[in-house]
Write a protein that holds these residues in place. Structure first.
Motif, PDB file in Angstrom:
ATOM      1  N   UNK A   1       0.826  -1.230   0.000  1.00 24.80           N
ATOM      2  CA  UNK A   1       0.000   0.000   0.000  1.00 24.80           C
ATOM      3  C   UNK A   1       0.849   1.264   0.000  1.00 24.80           C
ATOM      4  N   UNK A   2       2.120   1.105  -0.435  1.00 21.59           N
ATOM      5  CA  UNK A   2       3.012   2.274  -0.414  1.00 21.59           C
ATOM      6  C   UNK A   2       2.548   3.383  -1.335  1.00 21.59           C
ATOM      7  N   UNK A   3       2.077   2.987  -2.540  1.00 25.75           N
ATOM      8  CA  UNK A   3       1.625   4.005  -3.491  1.00 25.75           C
ATOM      9  C   UNK A   3       0.465   4.782  -2.896  1.00 25.75           C
ATOM     10  N   UNK A   4      -0.460   4.064  -2.291  1.00 21.13           N
ATOM     11  CA  UNK A   4      -1.630   4.707  -1.703  1.00 21.13           C
ATOM     12  C   UNK A   4      -1.222   5.637  -0.566  1.00 21.13           C
ATOM     13  N   UNK A   5      -0.290   5.176   0.261  1.00 16.82           N
ATOM     14  CA  UNK A   5       0.159   6.006   1.391  1.00 16.82           C
ATOM     15  C   UNK A   5       0.773   7.300   0.874  1.00 16.82           C
ATOM     16  N   UNK A   6       1.544   7.200  -0.198  1.00 16.64           N
ATOM     17  CA  UNK A   6       2.179   8.394  -0.748  1.00 16.64           C
ATOM     18  C   UNK A   6       1.120   9.384  -1.227  1.00 16.64           C
ATOM     19  N   UNK A   7       0.083   8.864  -1.894  1.00 13.74           N
ATOM     20  CA  UNK A   7      -1.001   9.728  -2.371  1.00 13.74           C
ATOM     21  C   UNK A   7      -1.644  10.452  -1.190  1.00 13.74           C
ATOM     22  N   UNK A   8      -1.936   9.690  -0.125  1.00 11.95           N
ATOM     23  CA  UNK A   8      -2.587  10.291   1.060  1.00 11.95           C
ATOM     24  C   UNK A   8      -1.698  11.355   1.691  1.00 11.95           C
TER      25      UNK A   8
ATOM     26  N   UNK B   1     -14.552   6.816   1.269  1.00 14.17           N
ATOM     27  CA  UNK B   1     -14.424   7.948   2.186  1.00 14.17           C
ATOM     28  C   UNK B   1     -13.578   7.651   3.410  1.00 14.17           C
ATOM     29  N   UNK B   2     -13.014   6.456   3.503  1.00 14.70           N
ATOM     30  CA  UNK B   2     -11.998   6.225   4.522  1.00 14.70           C
ATOM     31  C   UNK B   2     -10.960   5.223   4.007  1.00 14.70           C
ATOM     32  N   UNK B   3      -9.841   5.142   4.705  1.00 10.74           N
ATOM     33  CA  UNK B   3      -8.706   4.329   4.254  1.00 10.74           C
ATOM     34  C   UNK B   3      -9.112   2.890   3.992  1.00 10.74           C
ATOM     35  N   UNK B   4      -9.894   2.354   4.932  1.00 11.45           N
ATOM     36  CA  UNK B   4     -10.309   0.958   4.838  1.00 11.45           C
ATOM     37  C   UNK B   4     -11.050   0.687   3.529  1.00 11.45           C
ATOM     38  N   UNK B   5     -12.027   1.550   3.264  1.00 22.12           N
ATOM     39  CA  UNK B   5     -12.846   1.352   2.065  1.00 22.12           C
ATOM     40  C   UNK B   5     -12.017   1.538   0.794  1.00 22.12           C
ATOM     41  N   UNK B   6     -11.069   2.497   0.829  1.00 25.57           N
ATOM     42  CA  UNK B   6     -10.205   2.703  -0.342  1.00 25.57           C
ATOM     43  C   UNK B   6      -9.398   1.436  -0.599  1.00 25.57           C
ATOM     44  N   UNK B   7      -8.819   0.885   0.453  1.00 24.96           N
ATOM     45  CA  UNK B   7      -8.015  -0.338   0.286  1.00 24.96           C
ATOM     46  C   UNK B   7      -8.864  -1.454  -0.303  1.00 24.96           C
ATOM     47  N   UNK B   8     -10.100  -1.563   0.183  1.00 30.24           N
ATOM     48  CA  UNK B   8     -10.972  -2.638  -0.314  1.00 30.24           C
ATOM     49  C   UNK B   8     -11.230  -2.508  -1.804  1.00 30.24           C
ATOM     50  N   UNK B   9     -11.498  -1.284  -2.246  1.00 28.99           N
ATOM     51  CA  UNK B   9     -11.757  -1.076  -3.671  1.00 28.99           C
ATOM     52  C   UNK B   9     -10.527  -1.462  -4.482  1.00 28.99           C
ATOM     53  N   UNK B  10      -9.352  -1.047  -4.008  1.00 33.13           N
ATOM     54  CA  UNK B  10      -8.130  -1.357  -4.749  1.00 33.13           C
ATOM     55  C   UNK B  10      -7.871  -2.859  -4.789  1.00 33.13           C
ATOM     56  N   UNK B  11      -8.248  -3.543  -3.713  1.00 35.07           N
ATOM     57  CA  UNK B  11      -8.091  -5.008  -3.703  1.00 35.07           C
ATOM     58  C   UNK B  11      -8.981  -5.631  -4.763  1.00 35.07           C
ATOM     59  N   UNK B  12     -10.200  -5.098  -4.903  1.00 35.34           N
ATOM     60  CA  UNK B  12     -11.119  -5.612  -5.930  1.00 35.34           C
ATOM     61  C   UNK B  12     -10.513  -5.522  -7.321  1.00 35.34           C
TER      62      UNK B  12
ATOM     63  N   UNK C   1      -7.493  -5.816  -7.868  1.00 33.34           N
ATOM     64  CA  UNK C   1      -6.281  -6.628  -7.877  1.00 33.34           C
ATOM     65  C   UNK C   1      -5.021  -5.796  -7.813  1.00 33.34           C
ATOM     66  N   UNK C   2      -5.149  -4.596  -7.317  1.00 37.86           N
ATOM     67  CA  UNK C   2      -3.984  -3.707  -7.340  1.00 37.86           C
ATOM     68  C   UNK C   2      -3.187  -3.762  -6.051  1.00 37.86           C
ATOM     69  N   UNK C   3      -3.867  -4.086  -4.966  1.00 36.82           N
ATOM     70  CA  UNK C   3      -3.154  -4.193  -3.702  1.00 36.82           C
ATOM     71  C   UNK C   3      -3.659  -5.446  -2.995  1.00 36.82           C
ATOM     72  N   UNK C   4      -2.894  -5.899  -1.991  1.00 37.05           N
ATOM     73  CA  UNK C   4      -3.333  -7.150  -1.348  1.00 37.05           C
ATOM     74  C   UNK C   4      -3.934  -6.935   0.011  1.00 37.05           C
TER      75      UNK C   4
END
Lengths: 603, 76
Positions: B1-8, B60-71, B73-76
């Motif tokens: 999730x490094x890319x996502x963290x950088x964006x945030x 609208x929160x980190x958790x939900x963003x991660x879930x979408x990205x997992x869908x 297949x971009x993050x685990x």
């Protein structure tokens, strides 16, 4: 910092960069824009700030409350009138103004459609009329995007009164409204949508979520369009295009291929080069000066220009040609001196990496563009350069190249003429000066002069057409322009003085001369006309101001030379006075053929 | 999730270690609707994807963003 062009910088990087711009950079020209809107357009401003920063303009923007357009326009105390904004921008989405016309069109009767259109037009007219009651700031009105999937499909655009053509008609009516008001302009977002394509322009998700209809591509192209308006309104539009020759005006290298083998004609790739020349000619007709800067033997290039049957551009279209083996930076500098225009007024186009990098490094004030490898892409590169765009197109502009050529002839004549002294030369010029009070026809050119003149300009005050118009109506203000002709041609309106009266004093608010006519004592005549006007008004003194800038050092002592007394000197400038009762007036030099002030001869 | 963290970090001006799963629109003052648009555009740019309207409003929160990205297949 600006090496990354807009397509290569990420959204976040751009936003951070723009946030870091210092608010009060003294080198930058401040421009304040107030947005009246029914959509979210914050990011257009982000891109605009970035583009403007590169041109030494610092944009600050105020976002009026969402969909509070009429309220802000009608309230004399609203913020948009408090802070002297340069521009008030009206950004409307048709759907918010009239959901029926956009989303429910097929359920409307013809009379309902007419009624709805009338409401929209009246609404916009009222907004602008209210704004004009309170300010002379320029107004930019966005028009409406044509629906690309119209209500009745292929049947829709067969009919002048169905959706597509109704919206087109509304846009034309908007233009009619705008032309009733001074300094009020349309920004054609429909054209911008057509340029990038609806699917690349609108983001329907963000429209629903945040009333922010635009994509990043839309932000970029809208911001670029705003930049053209800002450059023009601030007199920073460019006036001269300098071109390379080989692989620019024709395919191939004339020195190696010979006139019969260069590519210029009616089949590809020659037709693409010919099309490029036609696009350049279009600029010439708009008053842009053309020049050549090419590394070649002069005779080789001249032969093509004068004799090649498929050349569109000929010798007469170029004010100057630098065809030699010197480096291009030196040549461009010489051009700047010769034409007496700043490098910030020049655009240079070349196909060569080497030349483009050289000029960008050594002469960064010149806007340099590199042609893409494929000649059929040339014309659109040139078309997309917005630096020549102007909002004021006067008679002077269409004749500009001819006037510069006449100026070159004057200089040549001066060199060749057997003069005992300069005065004989001035006499030989047979100069005729006409000084007149500003009228409707002269206002565009007068406004243009205040925006563009930097060197012979005592106070460097910039005025819009609307502001000049207002001044001509005031009883305590005189706006005088100077029109010059000589044996070589008509130079048009080249001087301006604005006098403001208070009690027994006449204040010189503005005094300027176009750089073309410096060095002929024309300014003496204009000053004298000001003095006489003040005397005729019963004034006892005339007061001049000099506000120093980077470019107007040459007029520092203008008033002193004319026997004014300095009364105050500080970092903002110098104030000097000439007492009119007993002063010795500057006599008109006798080498002018005629001098007429408001049609009365003074000679 | 490094890319996502950088964006945030870039968008909200917060440090890497301040990004927890419950960082959300409700508890982050700077996270308004304009910033949300910036966040979505940035995520789409970074990962080269195009999100649906539903996904945009749900993230609208980190958790939900991660879930979408997992869908995706971009993050685990």
């Amino acid at each position: 910092m600006f090496e990354k062009d807009l397509n290569n910088i990420t959204f976040n990087e751009l936003i951070k960069l723009v946030d870091s711009f210092k608010q009060n950079d003294n080198n930058h020209l401040p421009v304040k824009i107030a947005f009246l809107r029914n959509i979210t357009i914050d990011h257009v401003v982000t891109y605009l700030k970035y583009l403007c920063y590169k041109e030494n303009i610092a944009v600050s923007a105020y976002m009026g409350d969402y969909d509070n357009i009429m309220q802000l326009a009608m309230d004399g105390n609203s913020y948009i009138y408090q802070k002297s904004f340069d521009i008030i921008s009206i950004c409307l989405k048709l759907e918010t103004l009239s959901e029926r016309l956009v989303v429910q069109f097929s359920s409307l009767s013809p009379s309902e459609i007419t009624e709805e259109c009338k409401c929209i037009i009246d609404f916009v007219d009222k907004i602008i009329s209210e704004i004009r009651k309170h300010t002379t700031a320029s107004i930019i009105l966005h028009n409406f995007e044509i629906p690309v999937y119209p209500s009745f499909g292929i049947l829709d655009y067969q009919d002048n009164y169905k959706q597509v053509n109704t919206v087109r008609r509304i846009n034309r009516d908007l233009l009619d409204i705008v032309s009733k008001y001074e300094s009020t302009f349309i920004l054609d977002v429909d054209l911008l949508q057509a340029t990038v394509g609806y699917l690349n322009f609108i983001d329907n998700r963000f429209w629903h979520i945040g009333k922010a209809p635009y994509t990043k591509e839309a932000y970029i192209i809208i911001a670029k369009e705003y930049l053209k308006f800002l450059l023009s309104l601030k007199g920073k539009n460019r006036k001269c295009l300098i071109l390379d020759c080989d692989n620019t005006l024709w395919g191939g290298v004339i020195g190696e291929d010979g006139i019969n083998n260069i590519k210029l004609g009616i089949t590809y790739p020659g037709s693409a080069y010919r099309e490029f020349q036609q696009t350049i000619l279009n600029l010439y007709n708009r008053g842009i000066m053309l020049a050549i800067c090419s590394k070649n033997n002069e005779s080789d290039v001249i032969e093509v220009i004068e004799t090649h049957p498929y050349m569109v551009l000929r010798g007469e279209h170029f004010v100057s040609m630098k065809i030699n083996w010197k480096d291009k930076a030196t040549n461009l500098k010489e051009l700047s001196d010769e034409l007496n225009i700043g490098m910030d007024s020049m655009v240079f186009i070349d196909d060569s990496d080497f030349e483009v990098q050289l000029v960008r490094k050594l002469l960064p004030e010149i806007n340099t563009f590199q042609l893409p490898g494929e000649p059929s892409l040339y014309k659109d590169l040139l078309n997309s350069i917005g630096f020549f765009d102007t909002l004021v197109f006067s008679k002077e502009d269409s004749k500009r190249s001819k006037m510069y050529k006449a100026e070159m002839n004057r200089k040549k004549a001066m060199a060749e003429f057997q003069v005992a002294n300069l005065e004989d030369y001035y006499r030989y010029l047979k100069m005729e000066i006409y000084i007149k009070t500003a009228d409707d026809f002269s206002i565009p050119r007068i406004a243009q002069l205040t925006q563009r003149t930097n060197q012979f300009n005592l106070t460097t005050k910039r005025y819009s057409e609307a502001e000049i118009q207002d001044m001509t109506k005031l009883k305590d203000t005189d706006v005088l322009y100077l029109h010059l002709k000589d044996r070589f041609g008509d130079s048009g309106i080249v001087g301006l003085a604005i006098l403001k009266y208070n009690g027994k004093g006449a204040y010189i608010d503005t005094f300027l001369l176009s750089c073309r006519v410096i060095g002929r004592h024309v300014e003496d005549v204009l000053l004298n006309a000001c003095i006489n006007t003040a005397i005729n008004r019963g004034c006892e003194r005339i007061i001049g101001f000099y506000k120093p800038t980077k470019k107007n050092g040459q007029v520092e002592n203008f008033f002193i030379i004319h026997n004014f007394l300095t009364v105050d000197e500080n970092k903002n400038g110098t104030k000097s006075v000439l007492h009119l009762k007993n002063s010795n007036h500057f006599k008109f030099p006798d080498f002018f053929n005629s001098i007429r002030v408001n049609n009365k001869s003074c000679h | 999730m490094d890319k996502l963290k950088k964006v945030m970090c870039d968008i909200f001006n917060i440090r890497d270690d301040e990004i927890t799963d419950d960082v959300s629109m409700h508890n982050t003052e700077a996270w308004d609707s304009l910033k949300h648009i910036q966040l979505i555009v940035s995520i789409e740019e970074t990962y080269g994807i195009k999100l649906t309207g539903d996904e945009v409003v749900s993230m609208v929160n980190m958790n939900k963003i991660k879930n979408v990205l997992k869908e995706y297949g971009l993050e685990k």
